[in-house]
Write a protein that holds these residues in place. Structure first.
Motif, mmCIF file in Angstrom:
data_model
loop_
_atom_site.group_PDB
_atom_site.id
_atom_site.type_symbol
_atom_site.label_atom_id
_atom_site.label_comp_id
_atom_site.label_asym_id
_atom_site.label_seq_id
_atom_site.Cartn_x
_atom_site.Cartn_y
_atom_site.Cartn_z
ATOM 1 N N ASP A 81 24.451 -8.732 -9.663
ATOM 2 C CA ASP A 81 23.380 -7.765 -9.405
ATOM 3 C C ASP A 81 22.469 -8.257 -8.275
ATOM 4 O OD1 ASP A 81 24.441 -6.601 -11.642
ATOM 5 O OD2 ASP A 81 22.559 -6.490 -12.767
ATOM 6 N N HIS A 112 22.981 -0.360 -8.135
ATOM 7 C CA HIS A 112 21.980 -0.951 -9.038
ATOM 8 C C HIS A 112 20.670 -0.196 -8.847
ATOM 9 C CE1 HIS A 112 20.302 -3.787 -11.722
ATOM 10 N NE2 HIS A 112 19.845 -4.668 -10.859
ATOM 11 N N VAL A 132 11.681 -8.956 -10.023
ATOM 12 C CA VAL A 132 12.958 -8.499 -10.552
ATOM 13 C C VAL A 132 13.543 -9.553 -11.472
ATOM 14 C CG1 VAL A 132 15.351 -8.227 -9.885
ATOM 15 C CG2 VAL A 132 13.564 -6.994 -8.678
ATOM 16 N N HIS A 185 14.697 -1.352 -6.602
ATOM 17 C CA HIS A 185 14.633 -2.292 -7.712
ATOM 18 C C HIS A 185 13.207 -2.501 -8.196
ATOM 19 C CE1 HIS A 185 15.808 -5.156 -10.620
ATOM 20 N NE2 HIS A 185 17.045 -5.251 -10.176
ATOM 21 N N HIS A 220 23.531 -12.983 -10.799
ATOM 22 C CA HIS A 220 22.738 -12.356 -9.730
ATOM 23 C C HIS A 220 23.109 -12.921 -8.369
ATOM 24 C CE1 HIS A 220 20.341 -11.254 -13.281
ATOM 25 N NE2 HIS A 220 20.002 -10.202 -12.564
HETATM 26 ZN ZN ZN Z 1 18.577 -6.401 -11.044
#
Ligand code: ZN
Length: 372
Positions: A175, A224, A82, A228, A330
């Motif tokens: 995120d 989100h 990610v 992911h 993040h």
């Molecule tokens: Zn992300």
């Protein structure tokens, strides 16, 4: 004589009778003692059983395990991929929008990422013992008097603000959480009295309760991705299924499915091309038809790279003169540098006269150019 005999006989008779009575009394006493002994034993057994049965109920209930740290190799691996993809997306967005300067050093070389992955994945999931009891379902939040319940996804709402309001405002957005770092991020935000926005995933489901914690402390929760994994871009159906899954996770925690979303990699990501040509053009329209709104960013702390320093994050975070700053950071488990940089970033913006807000329906919507 007869009378005397009678008297003697009578004396013997009474003596015998007295002896018989005494024996009878002794027998009766023995029977009573025996009966008492039986009753005593029975009572003792009953009390013993009762005490044993009551004991567990009296013992304090086991503390619910709030943050079991069981880090699976899969989770670690996906976090790395990610990070890599987000870094690439950030760079793509920056180039396309020409908002940011050259960020190429921000990208993690693919080989380095791949090299890092097995090393991290190989870490034994040694780990602490699994929690004795599953995490209990949270009690529902009463949203009947909560103004933020209006953030629930609603296709009839179309009055989005694409222009801003001329004030100097920073929307801090995090995120990829929740993660072991989330409590520290929340405490820093509380220390400054600042509200932010968390675009969450279900990559580390054992921390799902932090979604609720962040919400109860006044922050906005956005969606989100559940997995992911960039394979969510395989088709509209796959993407919407994943979106519904993370929506369910969030609803369990805060009571409704919020309308705010952030695409993995942002709407400008080109990684999606590897899964489906043109998918971002479809999705950016489709999610808005369904009542969601997506938010990209115009500034990023650049924490996609594993080697970034606090000084580098601070420099990138402050590299803007925009009035409305939508700042990407993040909250993944490998992003502790961001936690360390956060107080300085906040103080930097305070010094420049900005105020901080969590996203709501009146916030300026920032979209990247769609590249796929
Ligand atoms: Zn992300």
């Amino acid at each position: 004589m007869a009378r005397q005999e009678k008297a003697v006989h009578s004396a013997e008779y009474w003596e015998k009778r007295a002896r018989r009575k005494k024996l009878a009394r002794q027998r009766q006493l023995r029977r009573r003692i025996a009966a008492a002994a039986v009753v005593f034993v029975v009572l003792a057994v009953i009390i013993g059983v009762a005490v044993r049965m009551r004991k567990p109920a009296e013992a304090p209930p086991a503390e619910p395990v709030r943050e079991p740290v069981v880090i699976t190799p899969e989770a670690t691996g996906s976090t790395v991929s990610v990070a890599e993809s987000d870094a690439a997306a950030e760079a793509a967005a920056a180039a396309a929008a020409a908002v940011e300067k050259n960020n190429t050093e921000n990208e993690m070389p693919a080989e380095a990422a791949e090299a890092a992955e097995p090393a991290e994945a190989a870490e034994p999931a040694e780990a602490e013992p699994a929690p004795a009891e599953p995490t209990p379902e949270p009690e529902p939040i009463d949203i009947s008097n909560d103004a933020r319940a209006s953030f629930a996804v609603d296709p009839s709402f179309t009055d989005w603000n694409y222009d801003g309001d001329g004030t100097k405002t920073v929307y801090l957005t995090f995120d990829d959480g929740p993660s072991p770092n989330t409590p520290e991020v929340l405490n820093i935000l509380d220390n400054y009295g600042i509200k932010a926005t968390f675009f969450v995933t279900a990559q580390l489901p054992q921390y799902a309760s932090y979604i609720r914690e962040a919400y109860l402390r006044g922050h906005t929760i956005g969606l989100h991705s559940f997995s992911h994994d960039y394979s969510v871009y395989s088709s509209e159906e796959v993407f919407l299924t994943d979106l519904a899954q993370i929506g369910d996770v969030v609803k369990t925690q805060i009571g409704y499915v919020p309308c705010f979303i952030r695409f993995p990699g942002g709407s400008s990501n080109e990684t999606s091309k590897e899964y489906s040509e043109g998918i971002m053009s479809i999705l950016t329209t489709r999610v808005q038809e369904l009542g969601y709104q997506y938010y990209d960013w115009n500034v990023a702390v650049g924490d996609g790279a594993e080697t970034v320093t606090v000084e580098e994050e601070l420099a990138r975070a402050m590299d803007t003169d925009a009035d409305t700053v939508l700042l990407l950071a993040h909250d993944g488990e490998s992003k502790h540098v961001t936690v360390e940089a956060l107080p300085q970033i906040i103080e930097g913006y305070i010094a420049r006269g900005y105020s901080f807000r969590a996203l709501d329906r009146t916030s300026k919507v920032i979209h990247h150019p769609v590249m796929n």
